[in-house]
Design a protein around this motif. Structure first.
Motif, short mmCIF file in Angstrom:
data_model
loop_
_atom_site.label_atom_id
_atom_site.label_comp_id
_atom_site.label_asym_id
_atom_site.label_seq_id
_atom_site.Cartn_x
_atom_site.Cartn_y
_atom_site.Cartn_z
N SER A 124 0.97 16.40 17.75
CA SER A 124 0.36 15.68 16.64
C SER A 124 1.34 14.61 16.17
O SER A 124 2.52 14.64 16.51
N VAL A 125 0.83 13.69 15.36
CA VAL A 125 1.68 12.65 14.77
C VAL A 125 2.19 13.21 13.45
O VAL A 125 1.60 12.96 12.38
N ARG A 126 3.27 13.95 13.52
CA ARG A 126 3.83 14.62 12.35
C ARG A 126 5.19 14.01 12.04
O ARG A 126 6.10 14.02 12.87
N THR A 127 5.32 13.46 10.85
CA THR A 127 6.54 12.75 10.48
C THR A 127 7.77 13.63 10.60
O THR A 127 8.84 13.18 11.04
N ALA A 128 7.65 14.92 10.24
CA ALA A 128 8.80 15.82 10.30
C ALA A 128 9.32 15.96 11.73
O ALA A 128 10.53 16.08 11.94
N ASP A 129 8.42 15.95 12.73
CA ASP A 129 8.87 16.05 14.12
C ASP A 129 9.54 14.77 14.58
O ASP A 129 10.56 14.79 15.29
N LEU A 130 9.00 13.63 14.17
CA LEU A 130 9.58 12.35 14.59
C LEU A 130 10.92 12.10 13.92
O LEU A 130 11.80 11.46 14.50
N ALA A 131 11.09 12.61 12.70
CA ALA A 131 12.34 12.39 11.97
C ALA A 131 13.52 13.06 12.66
O ALA A 131 14.68 12.68 12.41
N THR A 143 16.74 8.05 10.26
CA THR A 143 16.41 7.02 9.27
C THR A 143 15.21 7.53 8.46
O THR A 143 14.42 8.33 8.94
N ASP A 144 15.11 7.06 7.22
CA ASP A 144 13.97 7.46 6.39
C ASP A 144 12.66 7.02 7.02
O ASP A 144 12.54 5.91 7.53
N PHE A 145 11.67 7.91 6.95
CA PHE A 145 10.35 7.63 7.49
C PHE A 145 9.36 7.42 6.35
O PHE A 145 9.50 7.99 5.28
N TYR A 146 8.34 6.60 6.63
CA TYR A 146 7.19 6.53 5.74
C TYR A 146 6.43 7.86 5.82
O TYR A 146 6.57 8.62 6.78
N THR A 199 11.19 0.00 12.95
CA THR A 199 12.03 -0.15 11.76
C THR A 199 11.54 -1.38 11.01
O THR A 199 11.70 -2.51 11.48
N THR A 200 10.92 -1.18 9.87
CA THR A 200 10.31 -2.29 9.14
C THR A 200 11.38 -3.09 8.41
O THR A 200 12.55 -2.73 8.37
N THR A 201 10.95 -4.17 7.80
CA THR A 201 11.87 -5.04 7.08
C THR A 201 12.49 -4.35 5.87
O THR A 201 13.50 -4.79 5.35
N SER A 202 11.87 -3.24 5.43
CA SER A 202 12.44 -2.48 4.30
C SER A 202 13.55 -1.54 4.75
O SER A 202 14.24 -0.95 3.92
N VAL A 253 0.82 -1.20 0.00
CA VAL A 253 0.00 0.00 0.00
C VAL A 253 0.86 1.26 0.00
O VAL A 253 0.59 2.22 -0.72
N LEU A 254 1.94 1.25 0.79
CA LEU A 254 2.75 2.44 0.98
C LEU A 254 4.22 2.05 1.03
O LEU A 254 4.65 1.34 1.96
N GLY A 255 4.97 2.48 0.03
CA GLY A 255 6.40 2.22 0.01
C GLY A 255 7.16 3.27 0.81
O GLY A 255 6.63 4.35 1.10
N PRO A 256 8.42 3.00 1.16
CA PRO A 256 9.19 3.95 1.97
C PRO A 256 9.35 5.32 1.34
O PRO A 256 9.43 6.32 2.03
N ASP A 257 9.40 5.40 0.01
CA ASP A 257 9.60 6.68 -0.68
C ASP A 257 8.34 7.21 -1.34
O ASP A 257 8.41 8.16 -2.12
N ASP A 258 7.19 6.62 -1.03
CA ASP A 258 5.95 7.02 -1.70
C ASP A 258 5.23 8.12 -0.92
O ASP A 258 5.32 8.19 0.32
N GLY A 259 4.53 8.97 -1.66
CA GLY A 259 3.59 9.87 -1.01
C GLY A 259 2.40 9.09 -0.50
O GLY A 259 2.06 8.02 -1.02
N PHE A 260 1.74 9.62 0.52
CA PHE A 260 0.64 8.86 1.12
C PHE A 260 -0.54 8.78 0.15
O PHE A 260 -1.00 9.81 -0.34
N PRO A 261 -1.06 7.58 -0.11
CA PRO A 261 -2.22 7.44 -1.00
C PRO A 261 -3.51 7.78 -0.26
O PRO A 261 -3.93 7.06 0.65
N GLY A 262 -4.13 8.89 -0.62
CA GLY A 262 -5.31 9.36 0.10
C GLY A 262 -6.45 8.38 0.10
O GLY A 262 -7.27 8.36 1.03
N GLU A 263 -6.53 7.52 -0.92
CA GLU A 263 -7.64 6.57 -0.98
C GLU A 263 -7.45 5.38 -0.06
O GLU A 263 -8.32 4.51 0.03
#
Length: 267
Positions: free
Chosen positions: A166-173, A178-181, A109-112, A56-66
């Motif tokens: 909030s759950v904001r990826t930029a803050d967690l990074a 490491t690269d974030f989803y 940290t996922t298997t990817s 559904v979501l790769g490490p370098d993908d934008g989030f799919p809104g659907e």
């Protein structure tokens, strides 16, 4: 009729046609985006069959809104030392009503090799949650997009970055190099004695995004109508000016030829 087919008038006709066509097409595109957003908001995927995260979501993908709310299977390793709390997450209790509290979020940290923030459950107090059971993560969770900036927080925990708004990826990074989803997940089954986060408590879609597309569509159509109005005024005024000039030329007395009646000639 020929007064409306001069080079200047033909240019005005073509410019108006281009402006109205472009505005109409862009308005239709924004309307289609608004309708697509409404379709996405109406979908409830929380009860769908879980699928692997990377399907559904790769490490370098934008989030799919659907895919908001889609159950995904997450496997990897817990980063227990990077656990944070997300403030402002009230829980509805049938007996006590709304109870303020926090989400407990631990990255995985996922298997990817990339990091996915995972909400493990709900707690009423900061620091009251035990670590995950063991280093290995193997869970099913609802997929969610990264949130926007939350409200500013006060206190020592917030100053240290242990409590987020909030759950904001930029803050967690900023905590993990490491690269974030581009999203996060909410575990269906809580761990470590935490309270569960139910589908009813999942963040609601931002309806302003869809409304903004609708307003953009109306804005483009208003621009197209204004361009048509300007064209009509220009054609009307130019045509009227040409008609007046033609009428004046038709009623003007004939020009006297001075060569046929030279000055000083005798009869």
């Amino acid at each position: 009729m020929r007064r409306y087919l001069t080079p200047v008038m033909v240019g005005a006709h073509l410019l108006a046609l281009v402006c109205v066509t472009v505005a109409g097409l862009l308005g239709y595109w924004q309307l289609d985006s608004w309708q697509a957003q409404r379709t996405v908001e109406a979908r409830d995927l929380t009860g769908a069959t879980p699928v692997p995260l990377d399907d559904v979501l790769g490490p370098d993908d934008g989030f799919p809104g659907e895919e908001v709310g889609r159950p995904v299977q997450v496997q990897g390793t817990w980063l227990a030392d990077e656990t944070v709390y997300v403030a402002g997450r009230d829980r509805t209790d049938d007996a006590a009503g709304d109870e303020p509290g926090y989400w407990v979020l631990t990255p995985v940290t996922t298997t990817s090799g990339s990091v996915l923030p995972v909400v493990r459950g709900w707690t009423a107090r900061v620091g009251s949650s035990p670590p995950p059971m063991g280093p290995d993560a193997d869970l099913t969770a609802w997929l969610q997009p990264s949130e926007g900036p939350g409200e500013p927080l006060a206190g020592d925990d917030a100053a240290r970055g242990d409590v987020l708004g909030s759950v904001r990826t930029a803050d967690l990074a900023q905590r993990v190099s490491t690269d974030f989803y581009s999203g996060y997940a909410i575990a269906q089954e809580p761990s470590g004695g935490l309270a569960a986060v139910t589908p009813a408590q999942l963040p609601q879609p931002d309806r302003f995004t869809g409304l903004r597309n609708l307003l953009y569509a109306l804005e483009w159509w208003v621009f197209g109508a204004f361009a048509a109005f300007i064209w009509w005024r220009f054609v009307r005024d130019a045509g009227e000016a040409a008609r007046v000039a033609e009428a004046a030329a038709a009623t003007a007395p004939p020009r006297r030829d001075t060569e046929d009646d030279p000055v000083g000639s005798t009869p």
